[in-house]
Design an enzyme around this catalytic site. Structure first.
Site, short mmCIF file in Angstrom:
data_model
loop_
_atom_site.label_atom_id
_atom_site.label_comp_id
_atom_site.label_asym_id
_atom_site.label_seq_id
_atom_site.Cartn_x
_atom_site.Cartn_y
_atom_site.Cartn_z
N HIS A 50 49.47 62.68 59.68
CA HIS A 50 49.77 61.41 60.36
C HIS A 50 50.31 60.38 59.36
O HIS A 50 50.11 59.19 59.54
CB HIS A 50 48.50 60.86 61.02
CG HIS A 50 47.77 61.86 61.88
ND1 HIS A 50 46.41 61.93 61.96
CD2 HIS A 50 48.25 62.84 62.69
CE1 HIS A 50 46.06 62.91 62.80
NE2 HIS A 50 47.15 63.49 63.24
N HIS A 79 50.24 69.70 59.42
CA HIS A 79 50.29 68.62 60.41
C HIS A 79 49.57 67.41 59.82
O HIS A 79 48.46 67.55 59.30
CB HIS A 79 49.60 69.02 61.73
CG HIS A 79 49.37 67.83 62.62
ND1 HIS A 79 50.40 67.04 63.07
CD2 HIS A 79 48.23 67.25 63.09
CE1 HIS A 79 49.91 66.05 63.80
NE2 HIS A 79 48.59 66.15 63.83
N HIS A 134 52.39 59.55 66.59
CA HIS A 134 51.29 60.42 66.16
C HIS A 134 51.46 60.88 64.71
O HIS A 134 50.63 60.56 63.87
CB HIS A 134 51.22 61.59 67.14
CG HIS A 134 50.17 62.60 66.85
ND1 HIS A 134 49.89 63.65 67.70
CD2 HIS A 134 49.33 62.77 65.81
CE1 HIS A 134 48.91 64.38 67.19
NE2 HIS A 134 48.56 63.87 66.05
N GLU A 171 43.37 70.20 66.78
CA GLU A 171 44.82 70.39 66.83
C GLU A 171 45.28 71.67 66.13
O GLU A 171 46.44 71.78 65.72
CB GLU A 171 45.52 69.18 66.23
CG GLU A 171 45.31 67.91 67.04
CD GLU A 171 46.29 66.83 66.66
OE1 GLU A 171 47.21 66.57 67.46
OE2 GLU A 171 46.15 66.26 65.57
ZN ZN Z 1 47.31 64.86 64.77
#
Ligand code: ZN
Length: 258
Positions: A98, A96, A167, A77
């Site tokens: 979760h 980023h 997500h 990602e």
């Molecule tokens: Zn992710």
């Protein structure tokens, strides 16, 4: 220590902090723009953030590809970082993750995630929710190419944080310190809001004037900001890696007073 060495150290520290604060686990990542070349950025190769060492850091271009030969596996990602740094020249660092506490707000549109506590003000008044299915239909929900990354960056717009439906989230800051701080307080703000919802009744969000007042009083390189960075680094067991005086998390040429 050169400015570039410091920024690599700071990136390792930032990874360890995010792991210690439960923002990331085996997954999730943070990147920082190369101060000497704004079209490049640094991020770890595919390793859990808690375990990252200096040698794991790789340099990528704004297409998400390594700028020199790299045989080791990279984060799938990484395009999230490339696309946001491409779309936002004002941004120096991206996270980023979760984090579990923010997930309900990506799947329950009736309750927007907005600042409700003073330390949550930095997420900004508007936190858009990006749904990968809107444009890409049935996927595995991961952002695995630039097209998807750019769609997410477009949804983020000029905001600091975008939730990703089912997500996680992406956050963008001017510096490593700023984006780490935002990413640590984002789940905390979400927890406070969730608990308040359980109590029932009206929710009192921060007022726009209060968010503005907090932003006016914030300096990414102040003594107060350094205090949090030092605290988190110590808690994560990596205070020996702090680059003093004046961390390279400051953009190139910025005065670094503490
Ligand atoms: Zn992710």
């Amino acid at each position: 220590m050169s400015a570039l060495d410091s920024i690599i150290s700071d990136l390792v520290v930032a990874n360890r902090i995010l792991a210690r604060e439960d923002v990331v686990d085996a997954y999730g990542h943070i990147s920082v723009r190369n101060p000497d070349n704004p079209k490049h950025f640094f991020i770890s190769r595919s390793v859990a953030p808690e375990l990252i060492e200096r040698d794991d850091i790789v340099e990528l271009g704004l297409d998400g590809e390594p700028v020199r030969e790299e045989k080791r596996a990279l984060y799938l990602e990484r395009f999230i970082h490339a696309a946001i740094l491409e779309a936002r020249p004002d941004i120096g660092a991206v996270v980023h993750a979760h984090a579990e506490d923010i997930l309900p707000f990506g799947i329950a549109p009736a309750t927007p995630l907005r600042p409700v506590i003073h330390s949550g003000s930095f997420i900004g008044a508007n936190v858009p929710v990006w749904d990968i299915a809107d444009r890409f239909g049935d996927t595995n929900l991961l952002v695995t190419n630039m097209q998807q990354g750019r769609d997410l960056a477009q949804c983020l717009g000029q905001n600091n944080v975008a939730l990703m439906r089912g997500h996680g989230f992406a956050s963008a800051g001017r510096s490593l310190i700023e984006v780490v701080r935002m990413s640590v307080y984002l789940p905390r703000n979400a927890r406070a809001l969730l608990r308040a919802k359980h109590l029932g009744g009206e929710i009192k969000y921060l007022r726009q004037g209060e968010i503005d007042a907090r932003n006016r009083g914030y300096s990414p390189y102040s003594a107060e900001t350094w205090r949090a960075w030092e605290y988190w680094a110590n808690k994560a067991g990596c205070s020996h890696m702090l680059s003093k005086p004046g961390s390279a998390t400051a953009p190139h040429g910025t005065a670094k007073k503490r």
